[in-house]
Scaffold this motif. Sequence first.
Motif, PDB file in Angstrom:
ATOM      1  N   ARG A  17      45.831  36.575  23.599  1.00  0.00           N
ATOM      2  CA  ARG A  17      46.850  37.268  24.383  1.00  0.00           C
ATOM      3  C   ARG A  17      46.403  38.700  24.644  1.00  0.00           C
ATOM      4  N   ARG A  18      46.554  39.131  25.882  1.00  0.00           N
ATOM      5  CA  ARG A  18      46.351  40.552  26.183  1.00  0.00           C
ATOM      6  C   ARG A  18      47.714  41.225  26.229  1.00  0.00           C
ATOM      7  N   GLU A  19      47.929  42.201  25.361  1.00  0.00           N
ATOM      8  CA  GLU A  19      49.194  42.931  25.312  1.00  0.00           C
ATOM      9  C   GLU A  19      48.896  44.414  25.425  1.00  0.00           C
ATOM     10  N   GLY A  20      49.156  44.962  26.618  1.00  0.00           N
ATOM     11  CA  GLY A  20      48.806  46.355  26.849  1.00  0.00           C
ATOM     12  C   GLY A  20      47.305  46.517  26.730  1.00  0.00           C
ATOM     13  N   ARG A  58      51.488  43.044  15.567  1.00  0.00           N
ATOM     14  CA  ARG A  58      51.919  44.079  16.503  1.00  0.00           C
ATOM     15  C   ARG A  58      52.332  45.343  15.750  1.00  0.00           C
TER      16      ARG A  58
END
Length: 222
Positions: free
Chosen positions: A150-153, A209
């Motif tokens: 997953r790319r998160e920011g 996170r």
Amino acid sequence: MPTTSTRLHRLIAGLALVSLTACGGGAGLANLTDGLGAGLSRTPPKSVDVARGAVTVSGPQGYCVDRAGSRLRAETPFVLLGACASIARDRSAGRPLQQGLLTVAVSPPDGGPGFAATLPQLETFLSSPAGRAALARDGLDTSVEVLETRREGEALLIRLRDTSATALPGTEATYWRGLFEVNGHLVTASVMSFANQPMAPDLAVATLRGVIAETRRASVAG
């Protein structure tokens, strides 16, 4: 100038090396999950400066730094975090809702391209045999299966299964790892579950996170 794959391989290889040297600390935390002894003289720190103060590693609420299991002055610093109560052997020290084992490794700055700009290449690299070998604790691409990315920011989150025999004792083979950049240093953080107390997948990724957010916040504040 180092390539993206070279930067990632150096970092993960460094993490694998220091993870092996820190297995004693990880095993100690695992042994404390089933019972706590008398409290120690002081509460363990909730954050620690590494990389000459450029990065402050900090975990979510309830997690503290296990200095005995960490390698803070290494070229690739390695930080081990666990439940504060387990490290201090004091129930009043606090613990997360469901505890896991957190590790953070920080690469030396190498003047490479900005991390955000290289995210697509990193994601592609991780799906290749060389990328899986870089992620594997034993360096074998056949030991790792990348289950999800997953790319998160400006961070890349990876769920993987590593069947290497060199895993930290008492932890599950499937875990989450995050890659992100802080003040020019590429950082990798891992969230592992104890086999006798598996962490729900949603909680594991939320904990990852939290490590990323708290480390970024503490590093800017510092």
